[in-house]
Design an enzyme around this catalytic site. Structure first.
Site, mmCIF file in Angstrom:
data_model
loop_
_atom_site.group_PDB
_atom_site.id
_atom_site.type_symbol
_atom_site.label_atom_id
_atom_site.label_comp_id
_atom_site.label_asym_id
_atom_site.label_seq_id
_atom_site.Cartn_x
_atom_site.Cartn_y
_atom_site.Cartn_z
ATOM 1 N N GLY A 12 0.810 -1.217 0.000
ATOM 2 C CA GLY A 12 0.000 0.000 0.000
ATOM 3 C C GLY A 12 0.837 1.258 0.000
ATOM 4 C CE LYS A 159 14.871 -0.381 5.174
ATOM 5 N NZ LYS A 159 13.740 -1.184 4.650
#
Length: 373
Positions: A12, A159
């Site tokens: 999305g 990350k």
């Protein structure tokens, strides 16, 4: 190769949507599963229109929900993992970022093993490599350089850990006896239609007499168009599914850039919006070294107030460094191993993005008109 399926997490989001739009064009793809915490109704409608020969299944759920992930991965051939919390300003609680970005990735890798998913592609970020200092200049950097972000800020740190986990998982044995093959893509700053940072800059300027705030006038970066980043993901999955190409891609990471001119963040925002009368702030700005030390003082204030009040500084040393460094990278390795070359030229990318910026300007005008009626 016949009748394969693909799960896209974060479908999305800004990048995830574009990956899905390209995926539907892939040969012999029987199903795309789009996963996110929630999908806007208009995006659900758009996804339903994409269905032709390829089934498109919408899955709403939490990346930390193990049973949900196992169901999502069942009978899947490829996982493209873009879902994460992106927060360069430290607005989101550190624990939430670490949970979603690191633990969520680890749980998804484990779900792939249990469901015997053989291919896993991770959307990393340039920030896992730095920049660590605005004084350090990296131009046309490459994968052989041992660059690693040393900031404790939760987004780049999470990350970095997640990418390490993904690359370390390459070669894991799957439940059915097969092998898991992984790779990671490190895109530059991504711009394009729907870009959240660009959108925020444009909307802020529209509410400030058309003056674009300075976000990085001292930087030199090579931004990348969202359509080209999505294309790199398609090429990565093709390579990992190709027995001839896979050995050179397994366990590797790739910087993803394109032919967008090297420039400052401020200049990019200006180029994409000047057609609509937006302009750069011409006021005198503080020297970079002074901004850095003010950032440090703001961090100290935030720390001292933390027992009684949660103070979020407007900037800190990390954001000053991130926004004002010379930090550019080559896509030659992706070109060599993935046969990557940009799908969209700079001129095409600019035109598409400028048209979208125009829609933001029109929406702003409509909002002002409705307020005066």
């Amino acid at each position: 190769m016949t009748g394969w399926s693909c799960l896209v997490t974060g479908a999305g989001g800004f990048l995830g949507q574009r990956i899905v739009r390209l995926l539907v064009e892939e040969k012999e793809l029987k199903e795309i599963r789009v996963l996110d915490k929630a999908f806007r109704p208009e995006l659900r409608e758009e996804f339903s229109k994409l269905q032709n020969k390829t089934k498109l299944t919408v899955l709403e759920g939490d990346i930390l929900d193990e049973p949900f992930l196992k169901r999502a991965c069942q009978d899947v051939s490829v996982v493209i993992h873009t879902a994460c919390i992106i927060d360069v300003f430290g607005v989101t609680h550190r624990e939430s970022i670490m949970n979603v970005n690191v633990k969520g990735t680890q749980l998804l890798l484990e779900a792939c093993v249990q469901a015997s998913v053989p291919v896993f592609i991770y959307t990393s970020t340039l920030e896992v490599a730095g920049p660590n200092s605005y004084k350090e200049i990296i131009q046309n950097g490459h994968e052989e350089e041992p660059l690693e972000n040393t900031w404790p800020a939760p987004y780049p740190y999470s990350k970095k850990l997640a990418e390490k986990a993904v690359l370390a998982a390459n070669g894991w044995t799957l439940k059915n006896g097969g092998t898991l093959y992984t790779c990671a893509l490190r895109p530059m700053y991504i711009y394009g239609e729907g870009g959240p940072f660009l959108s925020a800059s444009i909307n802020e300027a529209l509410n400030n007499n058309g003056i674009l705030s300075s976000v990085g006038k001292f930087s030199t970066v090579n931004p990348v168009y969202v359509g080209n980043v999505a294309w790199a993901h398609i090429l990565a999955l093709r390579a990992l599914r190709d027995p001839k190409k896979a050995p050179s891609v397994q366990g590797q990471f790739y910087y993803i850039s394109d032919d967008t001119p090297h420039q400052s963040y401020d200049n990019l925002n200006y180029i994409l919006s000047k057609e609509f009368g937006l302009c750069l702030d011409s006021r005198w700005s503080l020297p970079l070294a002074l901004m850095y030390w003010i950032g440090f003082l703001l961090e100290v204030v935030s720390f001292l107030l933390s027992p009684v009040y949660s103070y979020q500084p407007p900037f800190n040393r990390h954001t000053v460094t991130l926004s004002n460094s010379v930090f550019t990278f080559s896509y030659k390795k992706a070109q060599r191993d993935l046969a990557y070359k940009p799908l969209y030229s700079w001129e095409e990318a600019k035109q598409k993005t400028v048209e979208w910026v125009g829609s933001l300007v029109d929406r702003h005008k409509e909002t002002l008109k409705s307020k005066t009626q």
